[in-house]
Write a protein that holds these residues in place. Sequence first.
Motif, PDB file in Angstrom:
ATOM      1  N   ILE A  15      -0.004   5.260  -9.312  1.00 27.39           N
ATOM      2  CA  ILE A  15      -0.911   4.148  -9.054  1.00 27.39           C
ATOM      3  C   ILE A  15      -0.901   3.197 -10.244  1.00 27.39           C
ATOM      4  N   PRO A  16      -0.535   1.934 -10.055  1.00 27.27           N
ATOM      5  CA  PRO A  16      -0.500   0.987 -11.182  1.00 27.27           C
ATOM      6  C   PRO A  16      -1.903   0.640 -11.663  1.00 27.27           C
ATOM      7  N   SER A  17      -1.986   0.099 -12.847  1.00 27.72           N
ATOM      8  CA  SER A  17      -3.281  -0.158 -13.485  1.00 27.72           C
ATOM      9  C   SER A  17      -4.051  -1.308 -12.846  1.00 27.72           C
ATOM     10  N   ASP A  18      -3.395  -2.063 -11.967  1.00 25.96           N
ATOM     11  CA  ASP A  18      -4.074  -3.206 -11.328  1.00 25.96           C
ATOM     12  C   ASP A  18      -4.082  -3.045  -9.811  1.00 25.96           C
ATOM     13  N   HIS A  19      -4.183  -1.820  -9.341  1.00 24.44           N
ATOM     14  CA  HIS A  19      -4.047  -1.536  -7.909  1.00 24.44           C
ATOM     15  C   HIS A  19      -5.253  -2.040  -7.109  1.00 24.44           C
ATOM     16  N   VAL A  20      -4.989  -2.492  -5.889  1.00 27.08           N
ATOM     17  CA  VAL A  20      -6.037  -2.900  -4.951  1.00 27.08           C
ATOM     18  C   VAL A  20      -6.079  -1.862  -3.834  1.00 27.08           C
ATOM     19  N   ASP A  21      -7.186  -1.137  -3.742  1.00 21.47           N
ATOM     20  CA  ASP A  21      -7.332  -0.144  -2.684  1.00 21.47           C
ATOM     21  C   ASP A  21      -7.967  -0.803  -1.464  1.00 21.47           C
ATOM     22  N   ILE A  22      -7.314  -0.707  -0.311  1.00 21.76           N
ATOM     23  CA  ILE A  22      -7.783  -1.432   0.875  1.00 21.76           C
ATOM     24  C   ILE A  22      -8.357  -0.519   1.957  1.00 21.76           C
ATOM     25  N   HIS A  23      -8.484   0.768   1.672  1.00 25.92           N
ATOM     26  CA  HIS A  23      -9.023   1.683   2.683  1.00 25.92           C
ATOM     27  C   HIS A  23      -9.790   2.797   1.981  1.00 25.92           C
ATOM     28  N   SER A  24     -11.115   2.781   2.134  1.00 26.09           N
ATOM     29  CA  SER A  24     -11.961   3.826   1.550  1.00 26.09           C
ATOM     30  C   SER A  24     -13.300   3.822   2.264  1.00 26.09           C
ATOM     31  N   HIS A  25     -14.068   4.861   1.982  1.00 31.26           N
ATOM     32  CA  HIS A  25     -15.381   5.009   2.623  1.00 31.26           C
ATOM     33  C   HIS A  25     -16.416   5.260   1.526  1.00 31.26           C
ATOM     34  N   LEU A  26     -16.702   4.189   0.792  1.00 32.97           N
ATOM     35  CA  LEU A  26     -17.507   4.276  -0.423  1.00 32.97           C
ATOM     36  C   LEU A  26     -18.963   3.890  -0.231  1.00 32.97           C
ATOM     37  N   LEU A  27     -19.289   3.129   0.812  1.00 33.31           N
ATOM     38  CA  LEU A  27     -20.679   2.707   0.992  1.00 33.31           C
ATOM     39  C   LEU A  27     -21.527   3.906   1.399  1.00 33.31           C
ATOM     40  N   PRO A  28     -22.678   4.087   0.776  1.00 32.26           N
ATOM     41  CA  PRO A  28     -23.452   5.318   0.978  1.00 32.26           C
ATOM     42  C   PRO A  28     -24.198   5.386   2.309  1.00 32.26           C
ATOM     43  N   ASN A 240       0.317  -3.810  -2.086  1.00 31.75           N
ATOM     44  CA  ASN A 240      -1.132  -4.011  -2.022  1.00 31.75           C
ATOM     45  C   ASN A 240      -1.609  -5.160  -2.885  1.00 31.75           C
ATOM     46  N   GLN A 241      -0.757  -5.659  -3.756  1.00 32.03           N
ATOM     47  CA  GLN A 241      -1.124  -6.828  -4.551  1.00 32.03           C
ATOM     48  C   GLN A 241      -1.406  -8.051  -3.661  1.00 32.03           C
ATOM     49  N   PHE A 242      -0.891  -8.012  -2.457  1.00 31.68           N
ATOM     50  CA  PHE A 242      -1.150  -9.102  -1.500  1.00 31.68           C
ATOM     51  C   PHE A 242      -2.660  -9.304  -1.317  1.00 31.68           C
ATOM     52  N   PHE A 243      -3.431  -8.236  -1.426  1.00 33.66           N
ATOM     53  CA  PHE A 243      -4.871  -8.303  -1.165  1.00 33.66           C
ATOM     54  C   PHE A 243      -5.705  -8.619  -2.410  1.00 33.66           C
ATOM     55  N   ARG A 244      -5.035  -8.872  -3.520  1.00 31.05           N
ATOM     56  CA  ARG A 244      -5.766  -9.176  -4.751  1.00 31.05           C
ATOM     57  C   ARG A 244      -6.490 -10.502  -4.649  1.00 31.05           C
TER      58      ARG A 244
END
Length: 246
Positions: A15-28, A240-244
């Motif tokens: 995972i690069p140091s400037d990665h953009v994660d576009i799929h997660s379930h973080l909201l509580p 994924n940099q496209f989504f930055r």
Amino acid sequence: MFLFFKNRPVLRDLIPSDHVDIHSHLLPGIDDGAQTFEQTLDLVQALQGFGVSQFVTTPHIMHQVWDNTSESILLLKDQAILELEKNDKKVPFRAASEYLMDEHFVKLFQTGKLLTLKDNYVLVEMSYLNAPMQLYNILFDLQVAGYIPVLAHPERYAFYHNNFDEYLKLKRVGCLFQLNLLAVVGYYGEPIAKKAEQLLQKGMYDFVGSDVHHSKHIAFFEEKVKLKDVTALKEVIGNNQFFRIE
């Protein structure tokens, strides 16, 4: 063979140091992901430790299971940002949604605006049991409405594993593919890891996502990847940099 496996990289190291994660379930407390803000904070900190610098979190919208709305998701996202800032975590934190493709989804995009990853790119999924009967009609109508479908974790749809032509058909009709990173360390099982490797080798993936829900997912980023060659994986991660958002 043992030495070859021993030399494979740990997932987190890819995972690069400037990665953009576009799929997660973080909201509580909104779906099957984080249930408290404390868990949200722990997951954000862990992902930042891997190199994630921007988040597009994607709670489920699944009729009669997770009946979230765009309004409720955005409100909770704003609250989470305030809480993160109180904990000295001022990070680019956006919200979209992971939409189950069904009749309810069709009504949503025909009557209002969807929460997108960026511009008109929308994250969609299917049931793990079978594809919707009207799948290709849904995808066609979605694109007529102006959206570009990004299919979450195609490697996890076991009903396609023995029919590669279905993956090709999905690509031909304009569906982009998002790989779940944990697939390549075997988190979901060997058949899914093998399918992910095949799709990578065939150049089918466009983007990646963590699909992090909880701390067990985080722990598996410390595992070695099961791929014989990580070249294609690195390229897709870089996409994924496209989504930055600057």
